[in-house]
Design a protein around this motif. Structure first.
Motif, PDB file in Angstrom:
ATOM      1  N   ILE A   1      12.187 -23.584 -23.842  1.00 27.81           N
ATOM      2  CA  ILE A   1      11.030 -24.046 -24.588  1.00 27.81           C
ATOM      3  C   ILE A   1       9.872 -24.164 -23.611  1.00 27.81           C
ATOM      4  O   ILE A   1       9.999 -24.757 -22.542  1.00 27.81           O
ATOM      5  CB  ILE A   1      11.327 -25.392 -25.263  1.00 27.81           C
ATOM      6  CG1 ILE A   1      12.482 -25.223 -26.269  1.00 27.81           C
ATOM      7  CG2 ILE A   1      10.093 -25.938 -25.946  1.00 27.81           C
ATOM      8  CD1 ILE A   1      12.928 -26.524 -26.895  1.00 27.81           C
ATOM      9  N   VAL A   2       8.742 -23.577 -23.973  1.00 24.31           N
ATOM     10  CA  VAL A   2       7.573 -23.530 -23.103  1.00 24.31           C
ATOM     11  C   VAL A   2       6.488 -24.418 -23.688  1.00 24.31           C
ATOM     12  O   VAL A   2       6.180 -24.342 -24.881  1.00 24.31           O
ATOM     13  CB  VAL A   2       7.055 -22.079 -22.954  1.00 24.31           C
ATOM     14  CG1 VAL A   2       5.847 -22.035 -22.025  1.00 24.31           C
ATOM     15  CG2 VAL A   2       8.168 -21.175 -22.442  1.00 24.31           C
ATOM     16  N   PHE A   3       5.910 -25.278 -22.850  1.00 25.03           N
ATOM     17  CA  PHE A   3       4.793 -26.115 -23.267  1.00 25.03           C
ATOM     18  C   PHE A   3       3.497 -25.329 -23.118  1.00 25.03           C
ATOM     19  O   PHE A   3       3.206 -24.776 -22.054  1.00 25.03           O
ATOM     20  CB  PHE A   3       4.728 -27.393 -22.434  1.00 25.03           C
ATOM     21  CG  PHE A   3       5.701 -28.447 -22.862  1.00 25.03           C
ATOM     22  CD1 PHE A   3       5.283 -29.550 -23.587  1.00 25.03           C
ATOM     23  CD2 PHE A   3       7.056 -28.328 -22.558  1.00 25.03           C
ATOM     24  CE1 PHE A   3       6.186 -30.529 -23.993  1.00 25.03           C
ATOM     25  CE2 PHE A   3       7.961 -29.297 -22.955  1.00 25.03           C
ATOM     26  CZ  PHE A   3       7.527 -30.397 -23.677  1.00 25.03           C
ATOM     27  N   GLY A   4       2.715 -25.281 -24.193  1.00 22.76           N
ATOM     28  CA  GLY A   4       1.458 -24.549 -24.170  1.00 22.76           C
ATOM     29  C   GLY A   4       0.272 -25.464 -24.339  1.00 22.76           C
ATOM     30  O   GLY A   4       0.383 -26.696 -24.279  1.00 22.76           O
TER      31      GLY A   4
ATOM     32  N   SER B   1      15.020  -8.078 -25.281  1.00 22.75           N
ATOM     33  CA  SER B   1      15.025  -9.133 -24.270  1.00 22.75           C
ATOM     34  C   SER B   1      13.672  -9.862 -24.182  1.00 22.75           C
ATOM     35  O   SER B   1      13.087  -9.985 -23.106  1.00 22.75           O
ATOM     36  CB  SER B   1      15.378  -8.539 -22.894  1.00 22.75           C
ATOM     37  OG  SER B   1      15.699  -9.542 -21.969  1.00 22.75           O
ATOM     38  N   PRO B   2      13.156 -10.367 -25.313  1.00 17.49           N
ATOM     39  CA  PRO B   2      11.867 -11.070 -25.266  1.00 17.49           C
ATOM     40  C   PRO B   2      11.978 -12.439 -24.599  1.00 17.49           C
ATOM     41  O   PRO B   2      12.977 -13.138 -24.734  1.00 17.49           O
ATOM     42  CB  PRO B   2      11.487 -11.200 -26.745  1.00 17.49           C
ATOM     43  CG  PRO B   2      12.795 -11.222 -27.462  1.00 17.49           C
ATOM     44  CD  PRO B   2      13.727 -10.337 -26.666  1.00 17.49           C
ATOM     45  N   ASN B   3      10.941 -12.813 -23.887  1.00  9.29           N
ATOM     46  CA  ASN B   3      10.858 -14.114 -23.207  1.00  9.29           C
ATOM     47  C   ASN B   3       9.455 -14.681 -23.384  1.00  9.29           C
ATOM     48  O   ASN B   3       8.464 -13.933 -23.350  1.00  9.29           O
ATOM     49  CB  ASN B   3      11.133 -13.978 -21.710  1.00  9.29           C
ATOM     50  CG  ASN B   3      12.558 -13.567 -21.406  1.00  9.29           C
ATOM     51  OD1 ASN B   3      13.421 -14.395 -21.188  1.00  9.29           O
ATOM     52  ND2 ASN B   3      12.820 -12.263 -21.375  1.00  9.29           N
ATOM     53  N   LEU B   4       9.370 -15.991 -23.532  1.00 11.75           N
ATOM     54  CA  LEU B   4       8.082 -16.672 -23.535  1.00 11.75           C
ATOM     55  C   LEU B   4       7.839 -17.280 -22.160  1.00 11.75           C
ATOM     56  O   LEU B   4       8.736 -17.846 -21.554  1.00 11.75           O
ATOM     57  CB  LEU B   4       8.048 -17.774 -24.601  1.00 11.75           C
ATOM     58  CG  LEU B   4       8.143 -17.312 -26.064  1.00 11.75           C
ATOM     59  CD1 LEU B   4       8.144 -18.519 -26.992  1.00 11.75           C
ATOM     60  CD2 LEU B   4       6.997 -16.379 -26.416  1.00 11.75           C
ATOM     61  N   VAL B   5       6.599 -17.147 -21.673  1.00 12.73           N
ATOM     62  CA  VAL B   5       6.251 -17.669 -20.351  1.00 12.73           C
ATOM     63  C   VAL B   5       4.915 -18.387 -20.431  1.00 12.73           C
ATOM     64  O   VAL B   5       4.102 -18.145 -21.326  1.00 12.73           O
ATOM     65  CB  VAL B   5       6.171 -16.545 -19.295  1.00 12.73           C
ATOM     66  CG1 VAL B   5       7.518 -15.868 -19.112  1.00 12.73           C
ATOM     67  CG2 VAL B   5       5.109 -15.517 -19.667  1.00 12.73           C
ATOM     68  N   GLU B   6       4.706 -19.261 -19.478  1.00 14.63           N
ATOM     69  CA  GLU B   6       3.412 -19.935 -19.342  1.00 14.63           C
ATOM     70  C   GLU B   6       2.466 -19.048 -18.544  1.00 14.63           C
ATOM     71  O   GLU B   6       2.823 -18.541 -17.479  1.00 14.63           O
ATOM     72  CB  GLU B   6       3.597 -21.269 -18.629  1.00 14.63           C
ATOM     73  CG  GLU B   6       2.300 -22.010 -18.334  1.00 14.63           C
ATOM     74  CD  GLU B   6       2.513 -23.193 -17.423  1.00 14.63           C
ATOM     75  OE1 GLU B   6       1.765 -23.331 -16.433  1.00 14.63           O
ATOM     76  OE2 GLU B   6       3.447 -23.976 -17.697  1.00 14.63           O
ATOM     77  N   ILE B   7       1.254 -18.841 -19.052  1.00 17.44           N
ATOM     78  CA  ILE B   7       0.235 -18.076 -18.335  1.00 17.44           C
ATOM     79  C   ILE B   7      -1.086 -18.837 -18.410  1.00 17.44           C
ATOM     80  O   ILE B   7      -1.203 -19.826 -19.136  1.00 17.44           O
ATOM     81  CB  ILE B   7       0.050 -16.653 -18.913  1.00 17.44           C
ATOM     82  CG1 ILE B   7      -0.374 -16.729 -20.381  1.00 17.44           C
ATOM     83  CG2 ILE B   7       1.327 -15.837 -18.765  1.00 17.44           C
ATOM     84  CD1 ILE B   7      -0.710 -15.367 -20.977  1.00 17.44           C
TER      85      ILE B   7
ATOM     86  N   LYS C   1       1.447 -28.311 -27.733  1.00 18.97           N
ATOM     87  CA  LYS C   1       2.458 -27.684 -28.585  1.00 18.97           C
ATOM     88  C   LYS C   1       3.546 -27.035 -27.739  1.00 18.97           C
ATOM     89  O   LYS C   1       3.343 -26.708 -26.579  1.00 18.97           O
ATOM     90  CB  LYS C   1       1.815 -26.656 -29.511  1.00 18.97           C
ATOM     91  CG  LYS C   1       0.845 -27.271 -30.525  1.00 18.97           C
ATOM     92  CD  LYS C   1       0.286 -26.226 -31.472  1.00 18.97           C
ATOM     93  CE  LYS C   1      -0.642 -26.863 -32.495  1.00 18.97           C
ATOM     94  NZ  LYS C   1      -1.196 -25.868 -33.437  1.00 18.97           N
ATOM     95  N   LEU C   2       4.698 -26.844 -28.364  1.00 18.95           N
ATOM     96  CA  LEU C   2       5.848 -26.258 -27.695  1.00 18.95           C
ATOM     97  C   LEU C   2       6.220 -24.954 -28.388  1.00 18.95           C
ATOM     98  O   LEU C   2       6.117 -24.840 -29.620  1.00 18.95           O
ATOM     99  CB  LEU C   2       7.044 -27.206 -27.732  1.00 18.95           C
ATOM    100  CG  LEU C   2       6.894 -28.564 -27.051  1.00 18.95           C
ATOM    101  CD1 LEU C   2       6.247 -29.584 -27.985  1.00 18.95           C
ATOM    102  CD2 LEU C   2       8.242 -29.099 -26.640  1.00 18.95           C
ATOM    103  N   TYR C   3       6.676 -23.992 -27.591  1.00 19.36           N
ATOM    104  CA  TYR C   3       6.982 -22.659 -28.103  1.00 19.36           C
ATOM    105  C   TYR C   3       8.389 -22.261 -27.661  1.00 19.36           C
ATOM    106  O   TYR C   3       8.795 -22.501 -26.521  1.00 19.36           O
ATOM    107  CB  TYR C   3       5.969 -21.643 -27.591  1.00 19.36           C
ATOM    108  CG  TYR C   3       4.543 -21.925 -28.025  1.00 19.36           C
ATOM    109  CD1 TYR C   3       3.972 -21.246 -29.093  1.00 19.36           C
ATOM    110  CD2 TYR C   3       3.767 -22.878 -27.364  1.00 19.36           C
ATOM    111  CE1 TYR C   3       2.671 -21.497 -29.497  1.00 19.36           C
ATOM    112  CE2 TYR C   3       2.466 -23.145 -27.756  1.00 19.36           C
ATOM    113  CZ  TYR C   3       1.921 -22.449 -28.831  1.00 19.36           C
ATOM    114  OH  TYR C   3       0.638 -22.717 -29.224  1.00 19.36           O
ATOM    115  N   CYS C   4       9.111 -21.615 -28.589  1.00 18.93           N
ATOM    116  CA  CYS C   4      10.466 -21.187 -28.300  1.00 18.93           C
ATOM    117  C   CYS C   4      10.723 -19.874 -29.028  1.00 18.93           C
ATOM    118  O   CYS C   4      10.207 -19.645 -30.128  1.00 18.93           O
ATOM    119  CB  CYS C   4      11.469 -22.247 -28.737  1.00 18.93           C
ATOM    120  SG  CYS C   4      13.187 -21.865 -28.342  1.00 18.93           S
TER     121      CYS C   4
END
Length: 423
Positions: free
Chosen positions: A246-249, A287-293, A253-256
């Motif tokens: 889970i990535v904090f944006g 193979s999708p991934n969420l990342v912080e940018i 908000k949180l994204y998964c």
């Protein structure tokens, strides 16, 4: 402010050693940027000048050293070691130290070994965690933020989460989760005065049934506000959160990532609600991934990284990066970079069945080839420069692949004091 005592009798030895070590760091960094730059330590700082620095100026310089330097300088003298972990130095370091972007890698076969990659110097460092982590409970790394690593217990049932600062050797346990789970997704967000943890999915309905139904949210800050695990609203229908991140944006908000079918799940703590966002090219993602940018406004944004395969349309395989653009009336995905063909050809060879992992923060993304290759390839992307480069192979032996996490090495992490420090 209190200051550690300074012993003039050891000053010359200490300053000489620090000058020599710093010369090596500078020389290594310059030679990587310019092959014609001489590697001799004579091109760096003069120890005869360093040995006459006032202690106050010397202490201040230490705040701005790169993280690898701390590993080296702790061994130079007792005075340096005691200074680096003194309350006064930690307080100043928290205020003055610039952001240091790094990535941590954990071998799948040994979660007690941490391999740190410093993108600035392209150097690797080994931080064993055997003395910190419990050996009687199976655990695995699950998240990272603000200089802290989060480990999750693997036994089915209520989950135990452990926060660790591998540099200061501090650990703290969160209260056990009330909902039994199997392998849920975990998110962690840490600032200097607060920490937030979310755990979602894999509800253990019975010993033979697991469903993705609920999530729980934990929050603590220095006011003090202490909110033990609160059950949030149900997850959206037809979602499947595998062991994921889970990535904090931006906006809190949180994204998964959800699989089968692919979708981006968004949790808003303010409204205690989940929603779905459709990813780009959903039918062709692998193979999708969420990342912080970094967002356009300089804040935290969300990026989607995935392999794209469109064989029927005769489009070559590629790895692409999209940025989520939020507007008042909705959202859009903008492709911001694509792995070069020659880099992708080598990277894909080491990806077992096209699977890879990635992590990102502060404008850097690390791509880790999946599979069992003992020297897993790592590719680094500088998002703003659209610059792709290979990291040197990890020099430490490992088997069965690794997991990668974005990490900001900090010796001062006061948020861990919001929890009970484990002995």
């Amino acid at each position: 402010m209190a200051r550690c005592c300074f012993n003039p009798s050891t000053a010359h030895y200490t300053f000489n050693n620090i000058a020599n070590a710093t010369n090596q760091d500078i020389s290594m960094s310059m030679s990587k940027r310019n092959p014609n730059f001489p590697s001799s330590s004579n091109t760096g700082l003069d120890p005869n000048i360093w040995c006459h620095l006032p202690p106050s100026l010397f202490d201040r310089i230490l705040h701005f050293l790169p993280t690898p330097a701390f590993f080296r300088f702790q061994l130079l003298s007792r005075r340096i070691h005691s200074l680096l972990f003194s309350p006064s130095f930690l307080h100043s370091h928290l205020l003055l130290s610039p952001l240091r972007l790094s990535f941590t890698f954990f071998p799948n076969s040994n979660p007690f070994s941490l391999y740190l990659l410093d993108p600035a110097s392209l150097s690797w460092h080994h931080l064993p965690l055997n003395a910190l982590l419990p050996s009687n409970v199976p655990i695995a790394p699950a998240a990272s933020s603000g200089g802290l690593l989060c480990f999750l217990s693997l036994a089915p049932g209520p989950k135990t989460l452990l926060l660790v600062n591998p540099l200061s050797k501090l650990i703290a346990y969160l209260p056990q989760t009330p909902t039994p789970r199997l392998l849920p997704a975990v998110g962690l967000s840490v600032s200097s005065s607060s920490l937030s943890v979310v755990i979602a999915g894999d509800d253990l309905i019975s010993p033979f049934s697991v469903k993705n139904l609920s999530s729980e949210f934990f929050f603590a800050d220095a006011t003090p506000t202490f909110s033990p695990w609160n059950l949030s609203s149900s997850l959206p229908r037809l979602c499947s959160i595998e062991p994921n991140r889970i990535v904090f944006g931006g906006g809190g908000k949180l994204y998964c990532m959800s699989v089968s079918p692919y979708a981006v799940l968004v949790f808003d703590p303010m409204s205690n609600s989940w929603s779905k966002i459709q990813p780009p090219m959903r039918r062709f993602l692998r193979s999708p991934n969420l990342v912080e940018i970094l967002a356009n406004d300089g804040g935290i944004g969300i990026g989607l990284v995935a392999a794209v395969e469109k064989n029927r349309l005769n489009v070559p395989r590629s790895v692409r990066v999209w940025s989520l653009q939020l507007q008042p009336g909705g959202h859009s995905w903008v492709e911001i970079s694509r792995m070069p063909i020659d880099v992708h050809a080598r990277f894909y060879e080491n990806c077992m069945q096209g699977v890879f992992e990635c992590a990102g923060h502060g404008g850097l993304i690390a791509f880790l080839a999946g599979g069992t290759n003992s020297n897993s390839d790592v590719v680094l992307l500088n998002v703003s420069r659209k610059e792709w480069r290979w990291a040197p192979p990890c020099p430490y032996p490992h088997q069965g692949g690794m997991k990668v996490f974005a990490y900001e090495p900090r010796i001062a992490t006061p948020a861990i004091g919001l929890l009970t420090i484990a002995s």
